[in-house]
Motif scaffolding. Structure first.
Motif, short mmCIF file in Angstrom:
data_model
loop_
_atom_site.label_atom_id
_atom_site.label_comp_id
_atom_site.label_asym_id
_atom_site.label_seq_id
_atom_site.Cartn_x
_atom_site.Cartn_y
_atom_site.Cartn_z
N UNK A 105 0.82 -1.21 0.00
CA UNK A 105 0.00 0.00 0.00
C UNK A 105 0.86 1.26 0.00
N UNK A 106 1.99 1.19 0.64
CA UNK A 106 2.88 2.35 0.67
C UNK A 106 3.40 2.67 -0.73
N UNK A 107 3.68 1.64 -1.52
CA UNK A 107 4.14 1.85 -2.89
C UNK A 107 2.99 2.37 -3.75
N UNK A 108 1.80 1.86 -3.51
CA UNK A 108 0.62 2.34 -4.23
C UNK A 108 0.40 3.83 -3.96
N UNK A 109 0.51 4.20 -2.69
CA UNK A 109 0.31 5.60 -2.31
C UNK A 109 1.39 6.50 -2.93
N UNK A 110 2.62 6.02 -2.93
CA UNK A 110 3.72 6.79 -3.50
C UNK A 110 3.48 7.05 -4.99
N UNK A 111 3.00 6.04 -5.69
CA UNK A 111 2.72 6.19 -7.12
C UNK A 111 1.58 7.15 -7.37
N UNK A 112 0.52 7.04 -6.57
CA UNK A 112 -0.64 7.92 -6.72
C UNK A 112 -0.27 9.38 -6.47
N UNK A 113 0.59 9.59 -5.49
CA UNK A 113 1.00 10.95 -5.11
C UNK A 113 2.21 11.45 -5.90
N UNK A 114 2.87 10.53 -6.60
CA UNK A 114 4.05 10.92 -7.37
C UNK A 114 5.26 11.23 -6.51
N UNK A 115 5.38 10.56 -5.38
CA UNK A 115 6.48 10.82 -4.45
C UNK A 115 7.70 9.94 -4.78
N UNK A 116 8.67 10.54 -5.42
CA UNK A 116 9.89 9.80 -5.75
C UNK A 116 10.70 9.50 -4.50
N UNK A 117 10.68 10.42 -3.53
CA UNK A 117 11.39 10.19 -2.27
C UNK A 117 10.83 8.97 -1.56
N UNK A 118 9.50 8.85 -1.55
CA UNK A 118 8.88 7.69 -0.90
C UNK A 118 9.24 6.41 -1.64
N UNK A 119 9.30 6.48 -2.96
CA UNK A 119 9.70 5.32 -3.76
C UNK A 119 11.08 4.83 -3.36
N UNK A 120 12.03 5.74 -3.28
CA UNK A 120 13.40 5.34 -2.96
C UNK A 120 13.53 4.87 -1.52
N UNK A 121 12.71 5.41 -0.64
CA UNK A 121 12.69 4.93 0.74
C UNK A 121 12.24 3.48 0.79
N UNK A 122 11.24 3.16 -0.02
CA UNK A 122 10.75 1.78 -0.09
C UNK A 122 11.78 0.85 -0.72
#
Length: 214
Positions: free
Chosen positions: A3-20
């Protein structure tokens, strides 16, 4: 998908992507191993998160061709949601994404021919001219899609596309075959044009065949 990856994609958060990715270096690899799956690239493409989408493509290029459970690629979904910028950036990354076959063999080119988006048709023609040869499981070409949806400007552009390809390709015997291609109901382009009372399309079709014979 997490779900965290889904949220990152929906919000367009590259920082969150790399954190994951730091937490799980195989997070994208695991998704890619599933034959038909919704990926973060599907989500980003649908939402118009262009930069996030391109970061995913950079990290895992194969996800650009992945089909979801409905057999749609990220480019299919970007088109369906009018995310033109995403479509163009995906084209920059891989011009052959125009030819990825989704549900029933429909490609992004078929979709654009059906909607009559002339600017995108022109771009597809430029980057991937051979994509006009692709046929669905119903025996439909991009020209069939344009005619069946009364997109006569798109049909004319596709005819000119064929004409230009013929001039550039000495081994272009497939053009006549494509113009006379029958769908699963046995209808050629000319049959459809006559049935739909589209004299402009009939004239263009006949003119192209005459030039080919000459």
């Amino acid at each position: 998908m997490d779900q965290s990856l889904r949220d990152a994609a929906q919000q367009g958060s590259i920082d969150a992507l790399h954190s994951l990715v730091r937490g799980d270096p195989y997070i994208l690899e695991t998704i890619d191993k599933i034959p038909f799956v919704e990926t973060p690239l599907h989500i980003a493409a649908s939402a118009g998160q262009t930069q996030f989408a391109m970061e995913i493509v950079r990290l895992k290029p194969s996800l650009a061709r992945k089909l979801n459970q409905d057999s749609f690629s990220p480019m299919h979904l970007a088109l369906q949601n009018n995310q033109t910028q995403v479509v163009r950036r995906l084209l920059d990354a891989d011009k052959d994404l125009v030819r990825v076959q989704g549900k029933e063999g429909t490609t992004p080119l078929h979709y654009v021919a059906r909607t009559g988006n002339l600017p995108l048709l022109a771009e597809f023609r430029k980057v991937c001219p051979m994509s006009i040869k692709d046929v669905t499981i119903r025996g439909e070409t991009a020209l069939h899609f344009a005619l069946n949806n009364n997109k006569l400007d798109a049909f004319e552009l596709l005819i000119r596309w064929l004409q230009q390809t013929t001039l550039e390709d000495a081994s272009s015997l497939w053009e006549n075959k494509l113009l006379n291609w029958k769908n699963e109901e046995g209808n050629t382009l000319l049959h459809i044009a006559v049935s739909n009372n589209q004299p402009q399309a009939s004239s263009l079709h006949s003119l192209f065949l005459i030039r080919e014979l000459n």
